[in-house]
Design an enzyme around this catalytic site. Sequence first.
Site, PDB file in Angstrom:
ATOM      1  N   TRP A 180      38.782   5.073  46.051  1.00 15.87           N
ATOM      2  CA  TRP A 180      39.299   5.552  47.337  1.00 15.87           C
ATOM      3  C   TRP A 180      40.377   6.595  47.067  1.00 15.87           C
ATOM      4  CZ3 TRP A 180      44.402   5.191  49.222  1.00 15.87           C
ATOM      5  CH2 TRP A 180      44.566   5.822  50.456  1.00 15.87           C
ATOM      6  N   GLU A 221      34.852   4.275  48.956  1.00 18.05           N
ATOM      7  CA  GLU A 221      35.371   3.846  50.262  1.00 18.05           C
ATOM      8  C   GLU A 221      35.673   5.055  51.148  1.00 18.05           C
ATOM      9  OE1 GLU A 221      39.087   1.722  49.908  1.00 18.05           O
ATOM     10  OE2 GLU A 221      39.139   1.174  52.032  1.00 18.05           O
ATOM     11  N   LYS A 223      37.115   6.942  54.824  1.00 15.96           N
ATOM     12  CA  LYS A 223      38.256   6.810  55.734  1.00 15.96           C
ATOM     13  C   LYS A 223      38.243   7.950  56.737  1.00 15.96           C
ATOM     14  CE  LYS A 223      43.122   5.751  55.749  1.00 15.96           C
ATOM     15  NZ  LYS A 223      44.246   5.234  55.001  1.00 15.96           N
ATOM     16  N   ASP A 255      35.721  -0.129  55.058  1.00 12.48           N
ATOM     17  CA  ASP A 255      36.972  -0.824  55.398  1.00 12.48           C
ATOM     18  C   ASP A 255      37.042  -0.800  56.915  1.00 12.48           C
ATOM     19  OD1 ASP A 255      39.761  -0.961  56.232  1.00 12.48           O
ATOM     20  OD2 ASP A 255      40.324  -0.787  54.127  1.00 12.48           O
ATOM     21  N   HIS A 258      39.025   1.779  58.965  1.00 14.44           N
ATOM     22  CA  HIS A 258      38.836   3.192  58.655  1.00 14.44           C
ATOM     23  C   HIS A 258      37.887   3.930  59.587  1.00 14.44           C
ATOM     24  CE1 HIS A 258      40.373   2.884  54.241  1.00 14.44           C
ATOM     25  NE2 HIS A 258      41.200   2.378  55.130  1.00 14.44           N
ATOM     26  N   HIS A 282      35.997  -3.879  52.822  1.00 13.34           N
ATOM     27  CA  HIS A 282      37.408  -4.219  52.861  1.00 13.34           C
ATOM     28  C   HIS A 282      37.651  -4.825  54.227  1.00 13.34           C
ATOM     29  CE1 HIS A 282      39.506  -1.654  49.521  1.00 13.34           C
ATOM     30  NE2 HIS A 282      38.801  -2.671  49.055  1.00 13.34           N
ATOM     31  N   ASP A 290      44.952   2.387  61.423  1.00 15.27           N
ATOM     32  CA  ASP A 290      44.678   1.622  60.196  1.00 15.27           C
ATOM     33  C   ASP A 290      45.950   0.913  59.743  1.00 15.27           C
ATOM     34  OD1 ASP A 290      43.444   0.752  57.848  1.00 15.27           O
ATOM     35  OD2 ASP A 290      44.005   2.567  56.762  1.00 15.27           O
ATOM     36  N   ASP A 292      46.575  -2.166  58.888  1.00 17.24           N
ATOM     37  CA  ASP A 292      46.463  -3.175  57.836  1.00 17.24           C
ATOM     38  C   ASP A 292      47.281  -4.426  58.114  1.00 17.24           C
ATOM     39  OD1 ASP A 292      44.573  -2.233  55.812  1.00 17.24           O
ATOM     40  OD2 ASP A 292      45.920  -0.526  55.619  1.00 17.24           O
ATOM     41  N   ASP A 322      41.914  -6.471  52.433  1.00 13.68           N
ATOM     42  CA  ASP A 322      42.767  -5.299  52.183  1.00 13.68           C
ATOM     43  C   ASP A 322      43.717  -5.084  53.357  1.00 13.68           C
ATOM     44  OD1 ASP A 322      43.913  -2.961  51.325  1.00 13.68           O
ATOM     45  OD2 ASP A 322      42.253  -1.675  51.951  1.00 13.68           O
TER      46      ASP A 322
HETATM   47  C1  RNT Z   1      43.610   2.772  52.201  1.00 14.11           C
HETATM   48  C2  RNT Z   1      42.424   2.035  51.696  1.00 14.11           C
HETATM   49  C3  RNT Z   1      42.544   1.465  50.314  1.00 14.11           C
HETATM   50  C4  RNT Z   1      43.908   0.886  50.028  1.00 14.11           C
HETATM   51  C5  RNT Z   1      44.021   0.158  48.723  1.00 14.11           C
HETATM   52  C6  RNT Z   1      45.432  -0.098  48.358  1.00 14.11           C
HETATM   53  O1  RNT Z   1      43.524   3.101  53.527  1.00 14.11           O
HETATM   54  O2  RNT Z   1      42.084   1.023  52.596  1.00 14.11           O
HETATM   55  O3  RNT Z   1      41.543   0.557  50.101  1.00 14.11           O
HETATM   56  O4  RNT Z   1      44.304   0.028  51.055  1.00 14.11           O
HETATM   57  O5  RNT Z   1      43.343   0.826  47.751  1.00 14.11           O
HETATM   58 ZN    ZN Z   2      40.586  -0.349  52.003  1.00 12.37          ZN
END
Ligand code: RNT
Ligand code: ZN
Length: 414
Positions: A180, A221, A223, A255, A258, A282, A290, A292, A322
């Site tokens: 990523w 990954e 985004k 993810d 994302h 993720h 995003d 998290d 994640d």
């Molecule tokens: C970031 C991505 C990625 C990170 C990690 C730390 O938006 O989701 O996966 O969260 O690599």
């Molecule tokens: Zn991620």
Amino acid sequence: MSYSEAKEKYAKLGIDTDAAIAKLKDIPVALHCWQLDDVKGFDQDGPLTGGIQTTGNYPGKAMTPEQLFADYEKVFELTPGTKKINVHASYAIFEKGEWVDRDALEPKHFKKWVELAKKHHAGLDFNPTFFSSPRVKDGLTLTSPDEETRQFWIRHGQACLRISEYFAKETGIPCVMNIWIGDGYKDIPADRLGPRLRYKDSIEQILSVPYDRDLVKPCVESKVFGIGVEAYTAGSAEFTLSFAATHEGVMPLMDNGHYHPTEVVSDKIPALMCFYPEFALHITRPIRWDSDHVVLFDDETREMAKEIVRCGGIGKIHMALDYFDASINRISALATGYRSWQKALLEALCMPHAELKRLQDSNELGRKMVLQEAVKLLPLGEIWNEYLRREGVVDDFGFYDEIEKYEKDVLSKR
Ligand code: RNT
Ligand code: ZN
């Protein structure tokens, strides 16, 4: 209600809760080390970059490998099931006085991680760290127009493949290596194609080094945007899906933080199931962006778990958590998100999927809706408690007392 009474209720719908518990116990889910120290790592002292951010300043965060490992052990104690340990390259552990840059990392810098994994019979997943480094130039890594910068990060990716292979060999469990990058632009780019062509070439160069494809499973990954890169990110959804589709042995990683806020990954899971023998996830909880947040037992989390189970995705979809919340106890955050995802999987394993599908296919949609609603009130809590009992893990009501005790005995002394 006792477990056997609850079990009876499920049995009436043809659901075997003992089988569900036995199955859940063996489904590996990766626990991300970066929740425990706000994505800081051990190899640098600078700020977190790459368009991601942790907010909050809860006391007691892990600041050394020893502290982080101790916290990990606590999380293991507080969680049922089969775990993988998910490590970022920035968590390299150096000897006293030693330091190497990201392109020179070697398996030996991760020996302690292997020891931790072996102790818990856990697999290891790995992530090159394309952020939080002075080698990120103008916010760019694998897409950089500066060839020296781009080559540095390609060497980093290659080093990480070797470390991933070492992880898999040592643990005997394949290692998912996730690529990523946060590369992108804050404002309207003049060239959207160039960075993507460079990104494509960079990943190809990374994967051109020899590695055992049965042991290392690379994924890419996507985004939609990051903080400070609102207008454009090179690794968009179309880019990563197309890359994986056209490069044998490479998986896409979705993810669920994302995408645009009304898009749902639960719906994307069956779409990918049509085309990819394996892919990765993720699992996070985005609020408005995003952000998290810690994964909870909420509707979209449950829907994702349902899709994985009813599409036959267990064993094909590599699941990793994640998120990073620095505003609450970090051990609680990591363990709670994992337990929530386990609950979602358990619920999905305890549903009459065949009957629900039959009702859909015979166009009995009213009856399908009523059954979908009815199963929501089945006594899942009793099945969950039985699972925890069998795994020797504290229940939801006793959980935070354990956290508080650890906070008092360990974290408050840091
Ligand atoms: C970031 C991505 C990625 C990170 C990690 C730390 O938006 O989701 O996966 O969260 O690599
Ligand atoms: Zn991620």
